[in-house]
Design an enzyme around this catalytic site. Structure first.
Site, PDB file in Angstrom:
ATOM      1  N   ASP A   1       2.145   5.114  -6.151  1.00 23.09           N
ATOM      2  CA  ASP A   1       2.791   3.807  -6.208  1.00 23.09           C
ATOM      3  C   ASP A   1       3.992   3.901  -7.163  1.00 23.09           C
ATOM      4  O   ASP A   1       3.851   4.374  -8.299  1.00 23.09           O
ATOM      5  CB  ASP A   1       1.771   2.781  -6.717  1.00 23.09           C
ATOM      6  CG  ASP A   1       2.295   1.353  -6.593  1.00 23.09           C
ATOM      7  OD1 ASP A   1       3.530   1.162  -6.550  1.00 23.09           O
ATOM      8  OD2 ASP A   1       1.458   0.435  -6.538  1.00 23.09           O
TER       9      ASP A   1
ATOM     10  N   GLN B   1      -0.040   0.046   5.643  1.00 18.87           N
ATOM     11  CA  GLN B   1       0.817  -0.706   6.558  1.00 18.87           C
ATOM     12  C   GLN B   1       0.677  -0.223   7.999  1.00 18.87           C
ATOM     13  O   GLN B   1       0.175   0.871   8.245  1.00 18.87           O
ATOM     14  CB  GLN B   1       2.282  -0.586   6.112  1.00 18.87           C
ATOM     15  CG  GLN B   1       2.740   0.842   5.843  1.00 18.87           C
ATOM     16  CD  GLN B   1       3.765   0.971   4.715  1.00 18.87           C
ATOM     17  OE1 GLN B   1       4.453   0.021   4.403  1.00 18.87           O
ATOM     18  NE2 GLN B   1       3.870   2.151   4.130  1.00 18.87           N
TER      19      GLN B   1
ATOM     20  N   ASP C   1      14.530   2.709  -2.589  1.00 19.67           N
ATOM     21  CA  ASP C   1      14.715   2.557  -1.139  1.00 19.67           C
ATOM     22  C   ASP C   1      13.400   2.016  -0.581  1.00 19.67           C
ATOM     23  O   ASP C   1      12.639   2.719   0.073  1.00 19.67           O
ATOM     24  CB  ASP C   1      15.062   3.935  -0.536  1.00 19.67           C
ATOM     25  CG  ASP C   1      15.249   3.868   0.964  1.00 19.67           C
ATOM     26  OD1 ASP C   1      15.224   2.769   1.538  1.00 19.67           O
ATOM     27  OD2 ASP C   1      15.407   4.949   1.571  1.00 19.67           O
TER      28      ASP C   1
ATOM     29  N   PRO D   1       3.019  -3.606   0.198  1.00 22.91           N
ATOM     30  CA  PRO D   1       3.093  -2.646  -0.920  1.00 22.91           C
ATOM     31  C   PRO D   1       4.406  -2.706  -1.695  1.00 22.91           C
ATOM     32  O   PRO D   1       4.502  -2.224  -2.818  1.00 22.91           O
ATOM     33  CB  PRO D   1       2.940  -1.286  -0.232  1.00 22.91           C
ATOM     34  CG  PRO D   1       3.265  -1.499   1.196  1.00 22.91           C
ATOM     35  CD  PRO D   1       2.916  -2.927   1.505  1.00 22.91           C
TER      36      PRO D   1
HETATM   37  N1  SAM Z   1      15.621   1.345   4.396  1.00 26.58           N
HETATM   38  C1  SAM Z   1      14.481   0.607   4.519  1.00 26.58           C
HETATM   39  C2  SAM Z   1      14.625  -0.886   4.559  1.00 26.58           C
HETATM   40  O1  SAM Z   1      15.404  -1.473   3.825  1.00 26.58           O
HETATM   41  O2  SAM Z   1      13.931  -1.463   5.401  1.00 26.58           O
HETATM   42  C3  SAM Z   1      13.367   1.087   3.652  1.00 26.58           C
HETATM   43  C4  SAM Z   1      12.842   2.313   4.308  1.00 26.58           C
HETATM   44  S1  SAM Z   1      11.610   3.241   3.592  1.00 26.58           S
HETATM   45  C5  SAM Z   1      10.754   3.706   5.067  1.00 26.58           C
HETATM   46  C6  SAM Z   1      10.480   2.132   2.743  1.00 26.58           C
HETATM   47  C7  SAM Z   1       9.378   2.941   2.058  1.00 26.58           C
HETATM   48  O3  SAM Z   1       8.931   2.261   0.894  1.00 26.58           O
HETATM   49  C8  SAM Z   1       8.155   3.206   2.919  1.00 26.58           C
HETATM   50  O4  SAM Z   1       8.062   4.595   3.152  1.00 26.58           O
HETATM   51  C9  SAM Z   1       6.986   2.674   2.085  1.00 26.58           C
HETATM   52  O5  SAM Z   1       5.817   3.458   2.191  1.00 26.58           O
HETATM   53  C10 SAM Z   1       7.601   2.718   0.674  1.00 26.58           C
HETATM   54  N2  SAM Z   1       6.952   1.840  -0.318  1.00 26.58           N
HETATM   55  C11 SAM Z   1       6.580   0.541  -0.166  1.00 26.58           C
HETATM   56  N3  SAM Z   1       6.001   0.101  -1.299  1.00 26.58           N
HETATM   57  C12 SAM Z   1       6.034   1.138  -2.188  1.00 26.58           C
HETATM   58  C13 SAM Z   1       5.590   1.299  -3.523  1.00 26.58           C
HETATM   59  N4  SAM Z   1       4.970   0.291  -4.178  1.00 26.58           N
HETATM   60  N5  SAM Z   1       5.765   2.495  -4.131  1.00 26.58           N
HETATM   61  C14 SAM Z   1       6.370   3.533  -3.474  1.00 26.58           C
HETATM   62  N6  SAM Z   1       6.795   3.423  -2.191  1.00 26.58           N
HETATM   63  C15 SAM Z   1       6.648   2.255  -1.556  1.00 26.58           C
END
Ligand code: SAM
Length: 276
Positions: free
Chosen positions: A138, A31, A156, A163
């Site tokens: 993942d 991303q 979260d 992703p």
């Molecule tokens: N609070 C936030 C929102 O609602 O916008 C979410 C914040 S947090 C930064 C989101 C995280 O999800 C990111 O660090 C991203 O890398 C992670 N993420 C996205 N897809 C994922 C997946 N398939 N497995 C694990 N982590 C994932």
């Protein structure tokens, strides 16, 4: 020259914020990552053009996504956070002294590294905490390979695009159900009751088909689309609509209280309809 950043909330609504300076911007394997210093909201993490967290209101989101499920369980010892790369959710998890293992699984090492450097207030407190175990993986794979391991799972995640897309699908919830202990429960951020009505309905339907207790709660988060944000809980045993008997709040918070816990499940009719 004035600098502004715009989040496109849907085809017809954009949210524009004045920027003081760009602290970081880079494309990771998964991303586009930016950290901005804004005039009004302080520091802000943006992934693929979508606001994730800001100095101004991160406490509301992180306290409400963590303490509502954590205080609904009698004794959450093994806790998993999927996503939450900024570290705010893990910070709140580690405030519960009963936690013995706090597993943290995020797909993108670059988000974790960037947030450690530019948003240390979010994750500084978990840096040397021996209960915290970070795995770059993942969340879908981690869930597929876990069975009866966790008391509480906190999803979260970012929006259901890129992703994060598969984190809003039935197979993922089925794997979460397997990964939880017999009295386990999970929570997932499930977007805005104004802009994501079909998504919320579909998540509610999937979770209800797997868990005997399914609930929706809300919190006001000014920098998220529409300012009202939803969270979905699936629980095998505990009804999350109030604090679990025997649990009490024994640390300082800025948003969460036992009263907020009960009140956040009282839904206006137009939101409650999404659960029916
Ligand atoms: N609070 C936030 C929102 O609602 O916008 C979410 C914040 S947090 C930064 C989101 C995280 O999800 C990111 O660090 C991203 O890398 C992670 N993420 C996205 N897809 C994922 C997946 N398939 N497995 C694990 N982590 C994932």
């Amino acid at each position: 020259m004035e600098l502004w950043v715009t989040e496109q909330q849907n085809d017809d609504v954009h949210f524009t914020i004045r920027v003081k300076k760009t602290l970081f911007t880079e494309k990771s394997e998964y991303q586009d990552i930016s950290v901005l210093e804004t005039e009004f909201f302080g520091k802000m993490l943006i992934l693929d053009g979508v606001i994730q967290t800001t100095t101004f209101d991160e406490f509301i989101y992180h306290e409400m996504i963590v303490h509502v499920p954590m205080f609904s369980h009698k004794d959450p010892k093994r806790v998993l956070v999927i996503g939450g790369g900024d570290g705010g959710s893990m910070r709140e998890v580690t405030r519960h002294h009963c936690v013995e293992i706090a597993q943290w699984v995020d797909i993108d090492a670059k988000v974790i590294e960037t947030c450690k450097e530019y948003l240390p207030e979010w994750s500084n407190s978990v840096k040397d905490n021996p209960v915290v175990h970070l795995k770059i993986e993942d969340g879908i794979k981690h869930m597929r390979e876990s069975q009866g391991l966790y008391d509480v799972i906190i999803v979260d995640c970012s929006d259901p695009v890129g992703p994060g897309e598969k984190l809003f699908m039935y197979d993922f919830y089925r794997d979460i159900h397997h990964a939880l202990n017999e009295d386990g429960l999970f929570v997932q951020q499930t977007e805005s009751p104004f802009y994501h009505r079909e998504l919320i309905r579909s998540v509610q339907k999937d979770v209800r088909s797997l868990f005997p207790i399914t609930r929706l709660y809300t919190a006001n988060i000014p920098t998220y689309p529409s300012g009202l944000h939803c969270f979905t809980i699936g629980s095998k045993k505990y009804d999350p609509s109030s604090l679990c008997a025997g649990r009490s709040l024994d640390f300082e918070t800025r948003c969460y209280t036992p009263e907020t816990h009960s009140a956040c499940f009282v839904l206006p009719k137009y939101v409650r309809e999404l659960t029916e």
